[in-house]
Design a protein around this motif. Sequence first.
Motif, PDB file in Angstrom:
ATOM      1  N   ASP A 135       3.149  -8.746  -5.788  1.00  0.00           N
ATOM      2  CA  ASP A 135       3.319  -7.531  -6.351  1.00  0.00           C
ATOM      3  C   ASP A 135       2.096  -6.885  -7.091  1.00  0.00           C
ATOM      4  OD1 ASP A 135       3.902  -5.141  -7.531  1.00  0.00           O
ATOM      5  OD2 ASP A 135       5.418  -5.858  -9.018  1.00  0.00           O
ATOM      6  N   ARG A 136       1.548  -6.045  -6.204  1.00  0.00           N
ATOM      7  CA  ARG A 136       0.022  -5.456  -6.383  1.00  0.00           C
ATOM      8  C   ARG A 136      -0.005  -4.890  -8.008  1.00  0.00           C
ATOM      9  NH1 ARG A 136      -0.270  -3.642  -0.288  1.00  0.00           N
ATOM     10  NH2 ARG A 136      -1.056  -5.486   0.643  1.00  0.00           N
ATOM     11  N   ARG A 137       1.103  -4.477  -8.261  1.00  0.00           N
ATOM     12  CA  ARG A 137       1.218  -3.854  -9.545  1.00  0.00           C
ATOM     13  C   ARG A 137       0.999  -4.715 -10.844  1.00  0.00           C
ATOM     14  NH1 ARG A 137       6.629  -2.963 -12.397  1.00  0.00           N
ATOM     15  NH2 ARG A 137       6.442  -5.115 -11.794  1.00  0.00           N
ATOM     16  N   SER A 138       1.666  -5.915 -10.526  1.00  0.00           N
ATOM     17  CA  SER A 138       1.476  -6.927 -11.566  1.00  0.00           C
ATOM     18  C   SER A 138       0.162  -7.568 -11.525  1.00  0.00           C
ATOM     19  CB  SER A 138       2.523  -8.257 -11.184  1.00  0.00           C
ATOM     20  OG  SER A 138       3.753  -7.465 -11.610  1.00  0.00           O
ATOM     21  N   ALA A 169      -6.322  -5.267  -5.756  1.00  0.00           N
ATOM     22  CA  ALA A 169      -4.789  -4.963  -6.130  1.00  0.00           C
ATOM     23  C   ALA A 169      -4.961  -3.421  -6.312  1.00  0.00           C
ATOM     24  CB  ALA A 169      -4.374  -5.627  -7.396  1.00  0.00           C
ATOM     25  N   LEU A 170      -5.793  -2.576  -7.165  1.00  0.00           N
ATOM     26  CA  LEU A 170      -5.649  -1.133  -7.418  1.00  0.00           C
ATOM     27  C   LEU A 170      -5.728  -0.585  -5.934  1.00  0.00           C
ATOM     28  CD1 LEU A 170      -7.701  -0.532 -10.816  1.00  0.00           C
ATOM     29  CD2 LEU A 170      -5.032  -0.079 -10.233  1.00  0.00           C
ATOM     30  N   SER A 171      -6.763  -1.007  -5.369  1.00  0.00           N
ATOM     31  CA  SER A 171      -7.245  -0.234  -4.013  1.00  0.00           C
ATOM     32  C   SER A 171      -5.881  -0.468  -2.938  1.00  0.00           C
ATOM     33  CB  SER A 171      -8.506  -1.059  -3.333  1.00  0.00           C
ATOM     34  OG  SER A 171      -9.541  -0.709  -4.145  1.00  0.00           O
ATOM     35  N   SER A 172      -5.386  -1.357  -3.073  1.00  0.00           N
ATOM     36  CA  SER A 172      -4.088  -1.385  -2.203  1.00  0.00           C
ATOM     37  C   SER A 172      -2.939  -0.871  -2.658  1.00  0.00           C
ATOM     38  CB  SER A 172      -3.735  -3.162  -1.674  1.00  0.00           C
ATOM     39  OG  SER A 172      -4.982  -3.837  -1.708  1.00  0.00           O
ATOM     40  N   ILE A 173      -2.707  -0.316  -3.864  1.00  0.00           N
ATOM     41  CA  ILE A 173      -1.652   0.420  -4.487  1.00  0.00           C
ATOM     42  C   ILE A 173      -1.718   1.568  -3.857  1.00  0.00           C
ATOM     43  CG2 ILE A 173      -0.630   1.350  -6.670  1.00  0.00           C
ATOM     44  CD1 ILE A 173      -1.470  -0.912  -8.045  1.00  0.00           C
ATOM     45  N   ARG A 222      -6.462  -8.240   1.533  1.00  0.00           N
ATOM     46  CA  ARG A 222      -7.723  -8.957   1.916  1.00  0.00           C
ATOM     47  C   ARG A 222      -8.630  -8.136   2.267  1.00  0.00           C
ATOM     48  NH1 ARG A 222      -4.399 -12.561   5.916  1.00  0.00           N
ATOM     49  NH2 ARG A 222      -2.930 -10.920   5.405  1.00  0.00           N
ATOM     50  N   VAL A 223      -8.718  -7.060   3.099  1.00  0.00           N
ATOM     51  CA  VAL A 223      -9.722  -6.162   3.437  1.00  0.00           C
ATOM     52  C   VAL A 223     -10.341  -5.383   2.349  1.00  0.00           C
ATOM     53  CG1 VAL A 223     -10.477  -3.978   4.777  1.00  0.00           C
ATOM     54  CG2 VAL A 223      -8.782  -6.065   6.006  1.00  0.00           C
ATOM     55  N   SER A 224      -9.619  -5.259   1.275  1.00  0.00           N
ATOM     56  CA  SER A 224     -10.000  -4.368   0.134  1.00  0.00           C
ATOM     57  C   SER A 224     -10.937  -5.459  -0.631  1.00  0.00           C
ATOM     58  CB  SER A 224      -8.783  -3.941  -0.580  1.00  0.00           C
ATOM     59  OG  SER A 224      -8.153  -2.746   0.157  1.00  0.00           O
TER      60      SER A 224
END
Length: 421
Positions: free
Chosen positions: A81-84, A131-135, A354-356
């Motif tokens: 979970d990208r938020r966590s 994580a932030l970039s992907s949210i 992964r790209v981010s």
Amino acid sequence: MPASPLAIPDYRRFWIARFFSVVATSGMVVILGYQLYDLARSDYGMSITQAAFQLGLLGLAQFLPLFLLTPVAGVVADRFDRRSVAGFSLCIDLCVALTLAIVTQLGQLTLPLLFGLAALHGTARVFIGPALSSIAPNIVPAELMPKAVAINSMAWQTGSVGGPAIAGLLFAGHPSLPYWTSTALLVLAAFCIFGIRRLPPPAGSRDTHPVRQIREGLSFVWNDRFLLGCVTLDLFAVLLGGATALLPVFARDILLVNGQPVGADGLGIMRAMPGLGAALVAIVLTRRPIASNVGIKMLLGVAVYGAFTIGFGLSHNYYLSLLLLAGIGASDMVSVFIRNTLVQLHTPDAVRGRVSSISGLAISASNELGEMQSGLAAALLGAVGAVVFGGVGAIAVTAIWFVLFPELKNARSFAARYRSS
């Protein structure tokens, strides 16, 4: 379809968290750099060039965790979970700010401690970034992503303006106040991130071995010349053109007002000016996003960034230097806005983390290794010579990438190749 990303509640929480975290960390890092330089000059008896080299080592201390952990951070952002991931990483930064507040309050600062805390900050950043970039692409429709990127950048840049300026003013009251403020803001940022709905990882993201996922992410960027050109342009241009690493030298020993060095207060304003210039451009882009000939405009933004960097290096007038720093931020904002939008819309969701992370590594390498390069160059050429050399290098990189990656100059619009899940 909402008219603005800000009409989406989760995006509002995301934006507030991003803004608070940038205000907190940008102010914290500015004061940390100033304290390290001042400590090296006063308590350790180092010369200007020796202390400037310590600033370069500070950049290296923040970069090494990023270099070592970036592949892992990208896989984590794609498997959990990208938020966590973003929220817990913010808590690590919170611990760094709290520790700095306590040791500064007690007068127990040492160079090894500052280097260690800088490395821990770098560790937190390596997980926060992907994580932030992907949210954002998971909570904002693709049609609104250009506006979302502009509004994201406005949070980043206004935070970059407010953070150093506020930290400089608070430092004048007491050296520990900037760190106490950063601690409180990071608590609020983590609270907002945990308020976003759960974001399950892409389907099948845990079916592949993590090591294979790392290879897939690297291979995806390497084999996509468009993404490779976008990522490496920022890496090499800012690596050479970074002037902000040497701002403590300019504030303490070069730029004067009424015959006196501008000091920590002046440093806070100087660090804020690139963010101010970028924030003004970001505000314009939220109303009128760039839509045509995006590749050429991205390359032009990098070249202008290099020209303003040369001007700053040659200036010995404090107020002219402030204007030139604002120009650095404004031109960089154009390039960053276009590059971030292109990377997000040209990456499938399954590998976006992964790209981010790879894109974040390039940005961090350009910043932290840029600080190392600036410190080394300053030791050889002096602070002024190092900044001018870097600006010339940024312009040269733009010209080389114009030839090596025709895919960049041929990009006409932000048309997305992939849809977010």
